[in-house]
Enzyme design. Sequence first.
Site, PDB file in Angstrom:
ATOM      1  N   GLY A  53       0.797  -1.223   0.000  1.00  0.00           N
ATOM      2  CA  GLY A  53       0.000   0.000   0.000  1.00  0.00           C
ATOM      3  C   GLY A  53       0.824   1.265   0.000  1.00  0.00           C
ATOM      4  N   GLU A  85      -5.260  -7.986  -7.141  1.00  0.00           N
ATOM      5  CA  GLU A  85      -4.969  -7.736  -5.726  1.00  0.00           C
ATOM      6  C   GLU A  85      -3.773  -6.818  -5.628  1.00  0.00           C
ATOM      7  OE1 GLU A  85      -7.835 -10.106  -6.028  1.00  0.00           O
ATOM      8  OE2 GLU A  85      -5.952 -11.017  -6.663  1.00  0.00           O
ATOM      9  N   LEU A  86      -3.980  -5.653  -5.077  1.00  0.00           N
ATOM     10  CA  LEU A  86      -2.926  -4.642  -4.996  1.00  0.00           C
ATOM     11  C   LEU A  86      -1.687  -5.178  -4.276  1.00  0.00           C
ATOM     12  CD1 LEU A  86      -2.376  -1.617  -5.611  1.00  0.00           C
ATOM     13  CD2 LEU A  86      -3.084  -1.146  -3.262  1.00  0.00           C
ATOM     14  N   ASP A  87      -0.524  -5.060  -4.920  1.00  0.00           N
ATOM     15  CA  ASP A  87       0.768  -5.457  -4.328  1.00  0.00           C
ATOM     16  C   ASP A  87       0.822  -6.938  -3.964  1.00  0.00           C
ATOM     17  OD1 ASP A  87       1.563  -2.830  -4.551  1.00  0.00           O
ATOM     18  OD2 ASP A  87       0.931  -2.308  -2.528  1.00  0.00           O
ATOM     19  N   GLU A  88      -0.026  -7.734  -4.593  1.00  0.00           N
ATOM     20  CA  GLU A  88      -0.066  -9.163  -4.272  1.00  0.00           C
ATOM     21  C   GLU A  88       0.368 -10.039  -5.452  1.00  0.00           C
ATOM     22  OE1 GLU A  88      -1.015 -10.873  -1.530  1.00  0.00           O
ATOM     23  OE2 GLU A  88      -1.524  -9.161  -0.264  1.00  0.00           O
TER      24      GLU A  88
END
Lengths: 278, 278, 278, 278
Positions: free
Chosen positions: C195, C220-223
């Site tokens: 994040g 999925e953010l940063d995943e």
Amino acid sequence: MLIHCRDQKGIIAQVTAFFLSADGNIVYIDQYVDRENNEFFMRLECELPETVLIDTVRRDFEDKVATKFNMLWKLYTRSRNLKMALFVSKYEHCLYDLLSRCSVGELKVDIPLIISNHDDLRIAAERFGIPFYHIPVTAATKPEAEEQQLRLLEEHSVDFIVLARYMQIVSPKVIGRYPNKIINIHHSFLPAFPGAKPYHSAFSRGVKIIGATSHYVTEELDEGPIIEQDTIRVSHVHSIDDFIMKGKDLERIVLSRAIKLHAERKTMVYGNKTIIFS
Amino acid sequence: MLIHCRDQKGIIAQVTAFFLSADGNIVYIDQYVDRENNEFFMRLECELPETVLIDTVRRDFEDKVATKFNMLWKLYTRSRNLKMALFVSKYEHCLYDLLSRCSVGELKVDIPLIISNHDDLRIAAERFGIPFYHIPVTAATKPEAEEQQLRLLEEHSVDFIVLARYMQIVSPKVIGRYPNKIINIHHSFLPAFPGAKPYHSAFSRGVKIIGATSHYVTEELDEGPIIEQDTIRVSHVHSIDDFIMKGKDLERIVLSRAIKLHAERKTMVYGNKTIIFS
Amino acid sequence: MLIHCRDQKGIIAQVTAFFLSADGNIVYIDQYVDRENNEFFMRLECELPETVLIDTVRRDFEDKVATKFNMLWKLYTRSRNLKMALFVSKYEHCLYDLLSRCSVGELKVDIPLIISNHDDLRIAAERFGIPFYHIPVTAATKPEAEEQQLRLLEEHSVDFIVLARYMQIVSPKVIGRYPNKIINIHHSFLPAFPGAKPYHSAFSRGVKIIGATSHYVTEELDEGPIIEQDTIRVSHVHSIDDFIMKGKDLERIVLSRAIKLHAERKTMVYGNKTIIFS
Amino acid sequence: MLIHCRDQKGIIAQVTAFFLSADGNIVYIDQYVDRENNEFFMRLECELPETVLIDTVRRDFEDKVATKFNMLWKLYTRSRNLKMALFVSKYEHCLYDLLSRCSVGELKVDIPLIISNHDDLRIAAERFGIPFYHIPVTAATKPEAEEQQLRLLEEHSVDFIVLARYMQIVSPKVIGRYPNKIINIHHSFLPAFPGAKPYHSAFSRGVKIIGATSHYVTEELDEGPIIEQDTIRVSHVHSIDDFIMKGKDLERIVLSRAIKLHAERKTMVYGNKTIIFS
């Protein structure tokens, strides 16, 4: 402020008391004592009231503190960026890296000029709007070329010189004019593989790690005080070209760190070594 | 000597002047200022004449310096090694590493006892001639077991505790008795992968680097002030077992470095962070 | 050639025999077997005689080998550079680094265009002669802005996208159009500090090492699957600004390595992980 | 299985086909081609049915594959641990580290004996229950001492020798008896600082990084094929003693990694270099 003298009792107490009496606020202090040789080194950052005249501070410090301890000392102000001349030949990775870093304010130095013995990298200079001087160097023209270089450096009030993969040996005359003010990047983990073609030597020795070294230039080739080094792993699968490619990242980072340290007055040369303040 | 107080003008000047007047020779001084919160931290090593009484120095310092600046401070002498209790379970790599390092004088601490909730590692303790106490821990017996642990720690005048892969959660009661004096090694790069089975989590996330973290134990699991961390590269070819094997070297080194820093009084805890002096 | 299928006996034998029969010279072969899930992955480089028609090879391989083992496979030729679109916002260090690396041939990709939601970095694009499109993005205009982006990407026949510190979340629509073809650089050691503002979080946690992570973008953010990571040491003396400055070098290096791996077809995505061939 | 031969078309295809026909399951294969010298190297792990006679496989492989390609090859089974003799003098950190690692199963080798030219480290051997032979070496007694060493090595059926900071030069006679089977740890980043007292030399040169190197012993002192190296940062604040202390961790790790690679048959020597399989 950078200070160097024999180690004696009371130095720190008196230096800090001096700045206290000048109504200063010490925001950084670090010191190092070489116990073997009994030498004392200090770096200190101090915020002074605007009303204080820096020359008065200098005179007072000399009279009240420095004389007593027989100090070598320099007091610098933050008023201006240092002026850095770049010497290059044909390799462009360090040049682009430094131009970018200065352009974005990561390195707080000004670049008044770039000098090269080849014309190849003019395009890089032009892209960033930096004057580029092509001064060819042959065995015959070397003395004359150096005169021209020195003239340009003086005209541009250059503070220090960076050899960003400049493939020429700098003569004692130029070194003498800029003592501990010429920074070189050597593409090996010195003292391993000095001289020409270090990646080739590293490859043929079968090392598992390669490195890069940034140092001040002295008359002994690749023997000057080391400012910064770094290393990276390699293996048997890597060719000489891979070594060169991996080494480029090392060279960029090691050279830019060394320049940053120099520009922020965090380096002191002592014998053939450096003291690097944090 | 370790000092912590609000940042104020003149601290360094007065502290150094104090030791000068006590005929001391300052051999190390480092300080750190948290500008945001205006806090001052200092670590100082000083050689005092043998005739000086340490308690007199302490009283004088309190009277002449500490009170004025409202300092928290501690003055330690080198006269004895700290006493370190080891808590272990079944993993032996950290235990052997620490026993070896102490045995050869690399870590200047004494180990009066080893406490374990399993009997497996008794052989290691016996090899190095350290008393080994097997105190099984179950949910039911935990309070009683901790009482027994605390009794032993007190009997052996333990200065600090190291959890060398001790697979039990230490209760607030024990933590309260040894505040910032219990060092844990966690086998991940915190705050990534807290809790159980971090290598499994790292493997399943597909990270390219794994780590280990040594920290002081607080009531929040794996959330205490970090003392030291290190990392190593992994790749898709490595299995979870490979992660575990590579991690063992990290754990050994990170934990032993943290203990060394603690034993040499180079750590200060501040909020949930550490200041690590060089 | 990249191959993925269930692990079965005889794959390597038959694949290598196939290229042998096509008069090819295998210059690189590496394979990886996920034993737990019984999956087989292979990367192979082969020199084929000039007379060979690549489409014939493809058809023959499908018929004679791939069908039998139920392979997913791709055969690439070296005939052209991949086309890489750069998305940026206001941070310029990665942008300059990538432009320099492409300019000097260190990264073998073409950059047909740069897209930004701010106009600040136009100067960098102009210096290197790359078309720069300023497409502002607000909550209201986001769908429209993305349409415009997609149109431009298509017009320029872009092969993959690099988010060089692009401070916007990319929508599922764009991700769906470029699956495993959008590379992001995140300025932390994921999964720690996902994040916004990871350097601030790292500072407040008191970590002793910071990192950077390059990964494929998923919903999925940063995943997404991690391609490359690296770390560097920090200490209590470093401010958030120091973290940011040190992090810039990490970001530059980690992102450029990830792009190089992708451009040389050395990455395979499998589940949420990558296989990175040497 | 380790294979070395001239690079030729079809090697991989035929080797893999051979094991397929023997009903084997290849669980690992890696190969390396030195393009400059046209040499081919391969490492392969294969699970064979229990009914298969290993000698039959060896004979068949020689007849059907090896002869055709003029291969140098070795086929090893996992049936037993290698036997490692340790040579030490007075430094105990590597010795303790290796004894611990073997004791906990981290290094899959047996240690039938420890030989030392001093009696100091007998205690370490006794703690781990390993026979310890004190064989003093002087200029006069060296030949005789080596005879005694060789006899002991033979009696204990030693497979390879590790010089764990053995402060004596090993004679050509011993080297000739154990070619590429004697592993040394040198406490510098070779080829920098060969010979005696490398930490002192590193200190006096003012390097910013020190290293350790593990290599096979050849007749040229510190010139043998390098197996593994690693480095760590130092600075002007570190004394020679600090260098030595930091170096100990490097030595431990580099030596244990080299032994692990050797014991798992992941090293091949070629000219004066090693090929290290993953």
